[in-house]
Design an enzyme around this catalytic site. Structure first.
Site, PDB file in Angstrom:
ATOM      1  N   CYS A  24       0.793  -1.132  -6.378  1.00 21.47           N
ATOM      2  CA  CYS A  24       0.205  -2.463  -6.345  1.00 21.47           C
ATOM      3  C   CYS A  24      -1.092  -2.464  -7.163  1.00 21.47           C
ATOM      4  O   CYS A  24      -1.698  -1.405  -7.373  1.00 21.47           O
ATOM      5  CB  CYS A  24      -0.091  -2.888  -4.905  1.00 21.47           C
ATOM      6  SG  CYS A  24       1.381  -3.285  -3.930  1.00 21.47           S
TER       7      CYS A  24
ATOM      8  N   HIS B 269       7.738  -0.486  -3.698  1.00 20.44           N
ATOM      9  CA  HIS B 269       7.396  -1.423  -4.767  1.00 20.44           C
ATOM     10  C   HIS B 269       8.482  -1.411  -5.844  1.00 20.44           C
ATOM     11  O   HIS B 269       8.992  -0.351  -6.196  1.00 20.44           O
ATOM     12  CB  HIS B 269       6.054  -1.014  -5.386  1.00 20.44           C
ATOM     13  CG  HIS B 269       5.408  -2.071  -6.194  1.00 20.44           C
ATOM     14  ND1 HIS B 269       4.331  -2.806  -5.757  1.00 20.44           N
ATOM     15  CD2 HIS B 269       5.686  -2.539  -7.438  1.00 20.44           C
ATOM     16  CE1 HIS B 269       3.960  -3.660  -6.687  1.00 20.44           C
ATOM     17  NE2 HIS B 269       4.780  -3.517  -7.723  1.00 20.44           N
TER      18      HIS B 269
ATOM     19  N   HIS C   5      10.161  -0.783  -8.952  1.00 20.57           N
ATOM     20  CA  HIS C   5       9.791   0.041 -10.097  1.00 20.57           C
ATOM     21  C   HIS C   5      10.986   0.872 -10.559  1.00 20.57           C
ATOM     22  O   HIS C   5      11.979   1.017  -9.849  1.00 20.57           O
ATOM     23  CB  HIS C   5       8.632   0.975  -9.742  1.00 20.57           C
ATOM     24  CG  HIS C   5       9.011   2.113  -8.847  1.00 20.57           C
ATOM     25  ND1 HIS C   5       9.308   1.938  -7.498  1.00 20.57           N
ATOM     26  CD2 HIS C   5       9.173   3.443  -9.083  1.00 20.57           C
ATOM     27  CE1 HIS C   5       9.610   3.108  -6.954  1.00 20.57           C
ATOM     28  NE2 HIS C   5       9.552   4.034  -7.898  1.00 20.57           N
TER      29      HIS C   5
END
Length: 352
Positions: free
Chosen positions: A73, A167, A169
């Site tokens: 983040c 997240h 990715h």
């Protein structure tokens, strides 16, 4: 696209890819990091003829941190992360815990969006186009490193696959050798070319699939199909209709159409098992031609290879996974419980 390269506190490279040309990226990494030390080593298996990366330092990599401590983040206030700026569109940086490093290659992390709760399938077409630009740029840059022979862009999605950071990715591995999967394709290309007097095997496969029952979706420049001998329960191969060896070879028309086609494919994957099911875990993998010499593959050049994306899930039905057990892990012989024709039909049924 605007590209801005900077350095993290420990010396690793970080690159911002922005949609706006006037975006300024001057944030400094404020973490007290020492320079990264890796123990990556590539060892050759003389019996199997392949290579294994030994990377013991990866035992200490970040493992399922809470959302408020996610290292992917943006940095906010005193909460410092791998990305020094307070926002970003797409970011690529050298992995802090790489499987390959130095003379053994390079590993990078690709953050698709700053939104921790998003997924690739929830991106806009504009965002996907930027990710494609980043993949292409990194393929070009990494191909010029003296230790790199092949560039592999991929996304692991879901804890069932082994993802340790929630997240959205992906990663890029730059190998110092031609990978075993690619070598098998190149040998098959060479054999077919010699046996047919110059015919390209990729072209023959694509022609056969376009005329068959396993096509999932088709655009003007791309086609997605379940292969005849699919290894995984739900496996789709996505090809540009004009054969190119790598992402750099895509023309503007193919690049423009890709986001729409790929997003539709990912969204169908999430609907395979019905409403109320958790998001489908998957691996999405770009196959590109090696940049090294192909002398060992008689009569085959880089231009004979066909860029394509392989998308598959290890979930075979609701609540059940496909495990690589004795035959697959011990002998590399896959056993698929889902007929490819059924898989293709199901992926057509769940069209948005």
């Amino acid at each position: 696209m605007k590209k801005t390269s900077t350095r993290l506190a420990d010396g690793r490279e970080l690159i911002y890819y922005d949609l706006r040309d006037d975006t300024v990226r001057d944030a400094v990494d404020r973490r007290p990091l020492e320079r990264t030390v890796t123990t990556s080593e590539v060892r050759r298996d003389v019996l199997l003829g392949d290579s294994v990366a030994i990377a013991s330092h990866r035992q200490g990599r970040t493992y399922h941190p809470p959302a408020d401590q996610c290292p992917l983040c943006p940095t906010t206030g005193d909460r410092l992360s791998e990305i020094p700026d307070s926002s970003y569109d797409v970011v690529v940086f050298e992995n802090r815990f790489p499987s390959l490093a130095g003379d053994s290659g390079r590993c990078e992390v690709v953050c698709f969006t700053s939104d921790h709760d998003a997924s690739f399938a929830s991106l806009t077409e504009e965002q996907v186009a930027l990710v494609l630009d980043a993949w292409t740029d990194r393929t070009s840059e990494l191909s010029h490193l003296p230790s790199v022979e092949q560039v592999f862009c991929f996304e692991n999605r879901g804890e069932e696959i082994g993802v340790t950071l929630g997240h959205p990715h992906g990663q890029i591995y730059a190998y110092p050798f031609t990978t075993p999967r690619t070598a098998l394709m190149l040998r098959s290309l060479a054999t077919h070319k010699e046996a047919t007097g110059g015919e390209n095997l990729f072209d023959s496969v694509l022609e056969r699939e376009l005329a068959g029952e396993r096509v999932v979706l088709e655009g003007e420049h791309w086609v997605a199909f379940v292969p005849y001998a699919a290894h995984w329960p739900y496996e789709v191969h996505l090809y540009p209709k004009r054969r190119v060896p790598d992402l750099l070879g895509l023309d503007e028309a193919a690049r423009t159409e890709f986001p729409k086609v790929y997003l539709e494919l990912l969204r169908r994957f999430d609907r395979i098992f019905g409403e109320g099911e958790p998001p489908t875990p998957y691996i999405s993998a770009w196959h590109q031609a090696p940049f090294g010499t192909l002398e060992e593959f008689d009569g085959v050049s880089r231009d004979d290879f066909a860029l394509h994306l392989e998308l598959f899930t290890i979930r075979r039905t609701s609540g059940k996974l496909k495990f690589l057990a004795g035959s697959e892990s011990g002998m590399s012989v896959f056993i698929n419980d889902v007929p490819p024709e059924f898989a293709a039909q199901r992926l057509r049924e769940v069209a948005s």
